[in-house]
Design a protein around this motif. Structure first.
Motif, short mmCIF file in Angstrom:
data_model
loop_
_atom_site.label_atom_id
_atom_site.label_comp_id
_atom_site.label_asym_id
_atom_site.label_seq_id
_atom_site.Cartn_x
_atom_site.Cartn_y
_atom_site.Cartn_z
N THR A 64 0.58 -1.08 0.07
CA THR A 64 -0.02 0.02 -0.10
C THR A 64 0.82 1.29 0.04
O THR A 64 0.50 2.15 -0.56
CB THR A 64 -0.95 0.02 1.03
OG1 THR A 64 -1.73 -1.21 1.09
CG2 THR A 64 -1.85 1.37 1.35
N ARG A 65 1.92 1.11 1.08
CA ARG A 65 2.81 2.39 0.86
C ARG A 65 3.53 2.54 -0.59
O ARG A 65 3.75 3.78 -1.03
CB ARG A 65 3.80 2.50 1.95
CG ARG A 65 4.80 3.68 2.22
CD ARG A 65 5.61 3.62 3.52
NE ARG A 65 6.39 2.29 3.38
CZ ARG A 65 7.11 1.98 4.38
NH1 ARG A 65 7.24 2.98 5.51
NH2 ARG A 65 8.13 1.38 4.45
N LEU A 66 3.95 1.48 -1.24
CA LEU A 66 4.65 1.59 -2.21
C LEU A 66 3.88 2.19 -3.44
O LEU A 66 4.26 3.27 -4.15
CB LEU A 66 5.05 0.12 -2.69
CG LEU A 66 5.62 -0.06 -4.23
CD1 LEU A 66 6.98 0.60 -4.43
CD2 LEU A 66 5.41 -1.59 -4.63
N GLN A 67 2.41 1.85 -3.43
CA GLN A 67 1.56 2.40 -4.42
C GLN A 67 1.39 3.96 -4.18
O GLN A 67 1.32 4.61 -5.09
CB GLN A 67 0.09 1.74 -4.11
CG GLN A 67 -0.80 2.05 -5.54
CD GLN A 67 -0.14 1.74 -7.01
OE1 GLN A 67 0.14 0.71 -7.05
NE2 GLN A 67 -0.01 2.65 -7.63
N ARG A 68 1.32 4.35 -2.97
CA ARG A 68 1.52 5.80 -2.56
C ARG A 68 2.54 6.42 -3.10
O ARG A 68 2.38 7.77 -3.64
CB ARG A 68 1.24 5.97 -1.12
CG ARG A 68 1.12 7.30 -0.43
CD ARG A 68 0.90 7.48 0.82
NE ARG A 68 0.83 8.87 1.55
CZ ARG A 68 1.77 9.93 1.33
NH1 ARG A 68 3.09 9.22 1.30
NH2 ARG A 68 1.53 10.80 1.71
N SER A 69 3.49 6.03 -2.90
CA SER A 69 4.90 6.57 -3.50
C SER A 69 4.87 6.70 -4.57
O SER A 69 5.26 7.80 -5.30
CB SER A 69 6.03 5.90 -2.83
OG SER A 69 6.19 5.67 -1.51
N LEU A 70 4.36 5.63 -5.47
CA LEU A 70 4.37 5.85 -6.96
C LEU A 70 3.56 6.73 -7.18
O LEU A 70 3.74 7.63 -8.25
CB LEU A 70 3.84 4.49 -7.58
CG LEU A 70 5.07 3.17 -7.45
CD1 LEU A 70 4.25 1.81 -7.80
CD2 LEU A 70 6.11 3.40 -8.07
N ASP A 71 2.31 6.84 -6.83
CA ASP A 71 1.43 7.73 -7.31
C ASP A 71 1.84 9.33 -6.92
O ASP A 71 1.56 10.20 -7.71
CB ASP A 71 0.27 7.81 -6.38
CG ASP A 71 -0.85 6.43 -6.89
OD1 ASP A 71 -0.43 5.76 -7.83
OD2 ASP A 71 -1.73 5.99 -5.95
N GLU A 72 2.53 9.40 -5.94
CA GLU A 72 2.79 10.78 -5.48
C GLU A 72 3.95 11.21 -6.52
O GLU A 72 4.21 12.59 -6.70
CB GLU A 72 3.60 10.78 -4.19
CG GLU A 72 2.58 10.75 -2.86
CD GLU A 72 1.74 11.64 -2.96
OE1 GLU A 72 2.15 13.00 -2.98
OE2 GLU A 72 0.56 11.58 -2.52
N LEU A 73 4.75 10.38 -7.28
CA LEU A 73 5.53 10.76 -8.15
C LEU A 73 5.42 10.64 -9.36
O LEU A 73 6.16 10.70 -10.50
CB LEU A 73 7.00 10.12 -8.10
CG LEU A 73 7.72 10.04 -6.70
CD1 LEU A 73 9.17 9.28 -6.28
CD2 LEU A 73 8.34 11.55 -6.29
N GLU A 74 3.87 10.24 -9.69
CA GLU A 74 3.53 10.08 -11.07
C GLU A 74 4.38 8.83 -11.68
O GLU A 74 4.65 9.21 -12.90
CB GLU A 74 3.30 11.40 -11.85
CG GLU A 74 2.43 12.36 -11.18
CD GLU A 74 2.24 13.50 -11.79
OE1 GLU A 74 2.76 13.63 -13.19
OE2 GLU A 74 1.69 14.80 -11.39
N LEU A 75 4.58 7.91 -10.99
CA LEU A 75 5.43 6.89 -11.48
C LEU A 75 4.55 5.66 -11.72
O LEU A 75 3.71 4.96 -10.70
CB LEU A 75 6.52 6.46 -10.64
CG LEU A 75 7.68 6.19 -11.02
CD1 LEU A 75 8.90 6.25 -10.02
CD2 LEU A 75 7.65 4.61 -11.54
N ARG A 76 4.64 4.89 -12.89
CA ARG A 76 3.80 3.82 -13.29
C ARG A 76 4.42 2.60 -12.67
O ARG A 76 5.44 2.35 -12.79
CB ARG A 76 3.84 3.60 -14.71
CG ARG A 76 2.82 2.67 -15.23
CD ARG A 76 2.56 2.60 -16.88
NE ARG A 76 3.78 2.78 -17.59
CZ ARG A 76 4.22 2.04 -18.08
NH1 ARG A 76 3.88 0.54 -17.98
NH2 ARG A 76 5.43 1.76 -18.72
#
Length: 287
Positions: free
Chosen positions: A51-63
């Motif tokens: 869950t935290r990984l997905q949040r980090s990806l979303d914050e950086l607009e990283l797929r």
């Protein structure tokens, strides 16, 4: 034995895994990571890390290069291939290698993200001698960027903090900003006064620790009072106990801050009890 690692869809011997010199993690620290503990061959709190990984990806607009179910399968396969009983799995996802250096993000339609995972065998991870003696910390100025809630690979200053602590004969450092403790170099920070556990509230200033969330939940279930607020180094030195939490150290007692002993200089009762509860409960839900 050569480790098997995972790189962009393939399981490879570690000496055969290669990443481009144009990868943006190498050039721009443009990537995120997670570290998941393995105890008794099972993953500890994988759901929280995912869950935290997905949040980090979303914050950086990283797929994301794959879905979280696939990611779980990869973790489990690496545990099997490397015969890991106790240890860690490091995961890193970057914006990829566009073929040249540019500050502007590459087009995600033409540049695939890079995904890397590798294991670290740590026999007896949950039975650390440091947990029985406690650790010593120093305080240092927090000089990191402002988005510490995103778990990026920008770890130079935390690494420098570890070295400052080592040179001072300590085990770790707590970072201080505007007079208040933010967190440790790779962990969340807590003090205990009476039956009250005090730790900084979640914000952009600190990492939203997965172990932190679990420990605070267990503390409340054990009838310990939790107060999320700022505290200073001077307040910490006057505390009854202190400890840190992280995915690899679980709950680790702190017995000395800037040369000042806490209590009688031995791990506190509540810190040790929280470590015991965390390990017991986390093993029950491990996957």
């Amino acid at each position: 034995m050569t480790r098997t690692v995972y790189l962009n869809g393939d399981y490879l011997p570690e000496d055969q895994a290669k990443v481009s010199i144009f990868d943006r993690a190498f050039l721009m620290a443009d990537g995120v990571y997670e570290v998941t503990s393995v105890l008794d061959g099972k993953l500890i709190d994988f759901g929280g890390h995912a869950t935290r990984l997905q949040r980090s990806l979303d914050e950086l607009e990283l797929r994301a290069p794959c879905d979280m179910d696939t990611l779980l399968d990869i973790h489990r396969e690496l545990v099997r291939l490397n015969d890991i009983t106790d240890g860690l799995i490091y995961l890193q996802i970057t914006r990829g290698a566009p073929g040249d250096r540019d500050f502007v993000f590459p087009d995600p339609e033409t540049t695939e993200p890079t995904i890397v995972l590798f294991t670290q065998s740590k026999p007896g991870l949950a039975d650390s001698p440091a947990a029985r003696t406690g650790i010593k910390i120093i305080s240092i100025e927090d000089q990191r960027w402002g988005r510490r809630d995103i778990k990026t690979v920008q770890l130079l200053y935390p690494s420098m903090g570890k070295m400052m602590a080592k040179k001072a004969g300590a085990d770790d450092a707590w970072m201080v900003e505007d007079g208040f403790v933010t967190e440790g170099t790779s962990n969340n920070a807590y003090i205990v006064k009476g039956n009250k556990i005090i730790t900084r509230a979640l914000s952009h200033d600190i990492l939203h620790g997965i172990t932190r969330a679990a420990v605070l939940r267990f503390a409340k279930e054990a009838q310990m009072e939790v107060e999320e607020r700022n505290f200073s180094i001077d307040e910490a030195k006057a505390a009854d106990e202190a400890f840190i939490t992280s995915a690899s150290s679980f709950v680790m007692p702190v017995v000395e801050i800037d040369g000042v002993l806490l209590g009688d200089g031995t791990p506190g009762r509540r810190s040790l009890r929280l470590r015991e509860i965390y390990l017991e409960e986390s093993r029950k839900t491990a996957v």
